[in-house]
Design a protein around this motif. Structure first.
Motif, PDB file in Angstrom:
ATOM      1  N   THR A 267       0.850  -1.197  -0.163  1.00 27.98           N
ATOM      2  CA  THR A 267       0.145  -0.061   0.005  1.00 27.98           C
ATOM      3  C   THR A 267       0.887   1.265  -0.029  1.00 27.98           C
ATOM      4  O   THR A 267       1.872   1.547   0.884  1.00 27.98           O
ATOM      5  CB  THR A 267      -0.817   0.145   1.146  1.00 27.98           C
ATOM      6  OG1 THR A 267      -1.666  -0.983   1.154  1.00 27.98           O
ATOM      7  CG2 THR A 267      -1.761   1.403   1.201  1.00 27.98           C
ATOM      8  N   MET A 268       0.649   2.137  -0.712  1.00 31.46           N
ATOM      9  CA  MET A 268       1.455   3.399  -0.918  1.00 31.46           C
ATOM     10  C   MET A 268       0.704   4.706  -1.075  1.00 31.46           C
ATOM     11  O   MET A 268      -0.504   4.521  -1.873  1.00 31.46           O
ATOM     12  CB  MET A 268       2.253   3.308  -2.220  1.00 31.46           C
ATOM     13  CG  MET A 268       3.316   2.043  -2.329  1.00 31.46           C
ATOM     14  SD  MET A 268       4.081   1.801  -3.929  1.00 31.46           S
ATOM     15  CE  MET A 268       4.889   0.214  -3.722  1.00 31.46           C
ATOM     16  N   GLU A 269       1.084   5.689  -0.313  1.00 29.61           N
ATOM     17  CA  GLU A 269       0.219   6.615  -0.094  1.00 29.61           C
ATOM     18  C   GLU A 269       0.371   7.745  -1.356  1.00 29.61           C
ATOM     19  O   GLU A 269      -0.526   8.680  -1.503  1.00 29.61           O
ATOM     20  CB  GLU A 269       0.693   7.561   1.018  1.00 29.61           C
ATOM     21  CG  GLU A 269       2.301   8.114   1.175  1.00 29.61           C
ATOM     22  CD  GLU A 269       3.107   6.978   1.561  1.00 29.61           C
ATOM     23  OE1 GLU A 269       3.960   7.435   2.177  1.00 29.61           O
ATOM     24  OE2 GLU A 269       2.816   5.968   1.390  1.00 29.61           O
ATOM     25  N   MET A 270       1.251   7.540  -2.268  1.00 32.01           N
ATOM     26  CA  MET A 270       1.274   8.293  -3.584  1.00 32.01           C
ATOM     27  C   MET A 270       1.902   7.443  -4.746  1.00 32.01           C
ATOM     28  O   MET A 270       2.240   6.170  -4.362  1.00 32.01           O
ATOM     29  CB  MET A 270       2.285   9.313  -3.095  1.00 32.01           C
ATOM     30  CG  MET A 270       1.921  10.662  -2.320  1.00 32.01           C
ATOM     31  SD  MET A 270       3.105  12.133  -2.166  1.00 32.01           S
ATOM     32  CE  MET A 270       3.146  12.450  -3.870  1.00 32.01           C
TER      33      MET A 270
ATOM     34  N   ILE B 105       8.237   7.223  -3.834  1.00 34.38           N
ATOM     35  CA  ILE B 105       7.601   6.425  -2.903  1.00 34.38           C
ATOM     36  C   ILE B 105       7.592   5.108  -3.307  1.00 34.38           C
ATOM     37  O   ILE B 105       7.955   4.318  -2.702  1.00 34.38           O
ATOM     38  CB  ILE B 105       5.945   7.106  -2.516  1.00 34.38           C
ATOM     39  CG1 ILE B 105       5.956   8.271  -2.167  1.00 34.38           C
ATOM     40  CG2 ILE B 105       5.238   6.006  -1.789  1.00 34.38           C
ATOM     41  CD1 ILE B 105       6.626   8.639  -0.714  1.00 34.38           C
TER      42      ILE B 105
ATOM     43  N   GLN C 103      10.309   2.921  -1.387  1.00 38.27           N
ATOM     44  CA  GLN C 103       9.825   2.285  -0.321  1.00 38.27           C
ATOM     45  C   GLN C 103       9.927   0.790  -0.418  1.00 38.27           C
ATOM     46  O   GLN C 103      10.310  -0.096   0.586  1.00 38.27           O
ATOM     47  CB  GLN C 103       8.141   2.470  -0.274  1.00 38.27           C
ATOM     48  CG  GLN C 103       7.386   1.511   0.738  1.00 38.27           C
ATOM     49  CD  GLN C 103       5.983   1.794   0.548  1.00 38.27           C
ATOM     50  OE1 GLN C 103       5.557   2.907   0.861  1.00 38.27           O
ATOM     51  NE2 GLN C 103       5.141   0.770   0.325  1.00 38.27           N
TER      52      GLN C 103
ATOM     53  N   ASN D  34      -5.104   7.585  -7.246  1.00 36.45           N
ATOM     54  CA  ASN D  34      -4.313   7.053  -6.065  1.00 36.45           C
ATOM     55  C   ASN D  34      -5.540   6.894  -4.771  1.00 36.45           C
ATOM     56  O   ASN D  34      -6.187   7.920  -4.548  1.00 36.45           O
ATOM     57  CB  ASN D  34      -2.855   7.315  -5.393  1.00 36.45           C
ATOM     58  CG  ASN D  34      -2.322   6.555  -4.304  1.00 36.45           C
ATOM     59  OD1 ASN D  34      -3.090   6.715  -3.205  1.00 36.45           O
ATOM     60  ND2 ASN D  34      -1.369   5.913  -4.456  1.00 36.45           N
TER      61      ASN D  34
ATOM     62  N   TYR E 233      -5.530   7.254  -1.761  1.00 32.28           N
ATOM     63  CA  TYR E 233      -5.069   7.937  -0.577  1.00 32.28           C
ATOM     64  C   TYR E 233      -4.721   9.500  -1.040  1.00 32.28           C
ATOM     65  O   TYR E 233      -4.517  10.234  -0.081  1.00 32.28           O
ATOM     66  CB  TYR E 233      -3.690   7.561  -0.124  1.00 32.28           C
ATOM     67  CG  TYR E 233      -3.962   5.947   0.275  1.00 32.28           C
ATOM     68  CD1 TYR E 233      -4.675   5.625   1.677  1.00 32.28           C
ATOM     69  CD2 TYR E 233      -3.237   4.892  -0.270  1.00 32.28           C
ATOM     70  CE1 TYR E 233      -5.011   4.606   2.033  1.00 32.28           C
ATOM     71  CE2 TYR E 233      -3.695   3.553   0.027  1.00 32.28           C
ATOM     72  CZ  TYR E 233      -4.393   3.335   1.464  1.00 32.28           C
ATOM     73  OH  TYR E 233      -4.388   1.987   1.828  1.00 32.28           O
ATOM     74  N   ALA E 234      -5.041   9.774  -2.285  1.00 28.60           N
ATOM     75  CA  ALA E 234      -4.652  11.084  -2.854  1.00 28.60           C
ATOM     76  C   ALA E 234      -6.108  11.958  -2.811  1.00 28.60           C
ATOM     77  O   ALA E 234      -7.202  10.987  -2.592  1.00 28.60           O
ATOM     78  CB  ALA E 234      -4.291  11.258  -4.238  1.00 28.60           C
TER      79      ALA E 234
ATOM     80  N   LYS F 141      -7.913  13.573  -0.471  1.00 30.10           N
ATOM     81  CA  LYS F 141      -8.416  13.496   0.692  1.00 30.10           C
ATOM     82  C   LYS F 141      -9.065  14.964   1.335  1.00 30.10           C
ATOM     83  O   LYS F 141      -9.631  14.970   2.341  1.00 30.10           O
ATOM     84  CB  LYS F 141      -8.045  12.639   1.750  1.00 30.10           C
ATOM     85  CG  LYS F 141      -7.726  11.141   0.945  1.00 30.10           C
ATOM     86  CD  LYS F 141      -9.069  10.693   0.900  1.00 30.10           C
ATOM     87  CE  LYS F 141      -8.804   9.115   0.398  1.00 30.10           C
ATOM     88  NZ  LYS F 141     -10.088   8.383   0.084  1.00 30.10           N
TER      89      LYS F 141
END
Length: 223
Positions: free
Chosen positions: A120-123, A128, A132, A207, A209-210, A212
């Motif tokens: 799972t990657m936030e960007m 990242i 990572q 993504n 997580y983007a 938000k």
């Protein structure tokens, strides 16, 4: 890969390389299909794979355990497809199911031969995605992969202001990762997003997580 997507993700996924499809950094689809493993396999592909295994004196008599989290159903399903496909090549594997704590202890220690795992990657940025998992000495570099050239190129792309030059550096990194096959990307998740018709100003991100903060989102009259 396609069978894994159908069985493990009910079709909600896409095949891609080391960088997320649709992110702007992904490997071009017309070039990706030329890479081994990125087109639907043919009988000739399987025969060639068997030949290469024999040429490399691969120990086909050994049974290789694949560690998988017992509590994540889609990962178990994906691993079962992998076992079936490797069997076609004469490679014997079995699932080694672990509860989450033991699984991650083994992952960080590098205590495995094969491992099925999702990231799972936030960007979606290479800083990242690559930073990572693929640099020397990272805790999440579970296979302990190390390539000084990848490390060097990564540092260069971090400080490069010219977007075209940065893309060239990132492409060279991905070319190396394809060659070294440090990991095999089976699929990238494909999410679904729903919102009411009176929600305005929302742009679907590439993504999960983007976007938000919703700074541009506003609500119109419902009727």
């Amino acid at each position: 890969k396609w069978e894994v997507i159908e069985i493990a993700q009910q079709g909600a996924g896409t095949v891609g390389g080391y960088l997320q499809p649709g992110s702007g950094w992904e490997f071009p689809a017309d070039e990706l299909v030329k890479r081994p493993g990125y087109h639907a396999p043919t009988p000739n592909d399987i025969a060639e794979a068997r030949r290469l295994l024999k040429e490399a004196n691969f120990p086909l008599e050994k049974e290789w355990p694949i560690i998988v989290r017992a509590d994540v159903k889609y990962m178990r399903n994906a691993a079962e497809v992998l076992v079936a496909h490797l069997k076609k090549l004469g490679i014997k594997t079995k699932l080694d199911l672990e509860e989450a704590g033991t699984f991650y202890n083994r992952a960080y220690a590098g205590d495995f031969d094969l491992m099925m795992m999702g990231n799972t990657m936030e960007m979606s940025d290479p800083d990242i995605v690559i930073g990572q998992s693929y640099l020397s000495g990272l805790a999440a570099n579970y296979g302990k992969y190390s390539n000084p050239r990848v490390d060097e190129l990564f540092r260069q792309q971090q400080v490069t202001l010219d977007l075209g030059e940065r893309r060239r550096l990132v492409r060279e990194i991905e070319d190396i990762l394809f060659r070294d096959i440090t990991r095999v990307s089976l699929w990238w998740d494909m999410d679904q997003t729903l919102w009411w018709p009176w929600v305005r100003g929302y742009t679907v991100p590439n993504n999960r997580y983007a976007n938000k903060e919703y700074r541009t989102v506003w609500l119109a009259d419902r009727y």
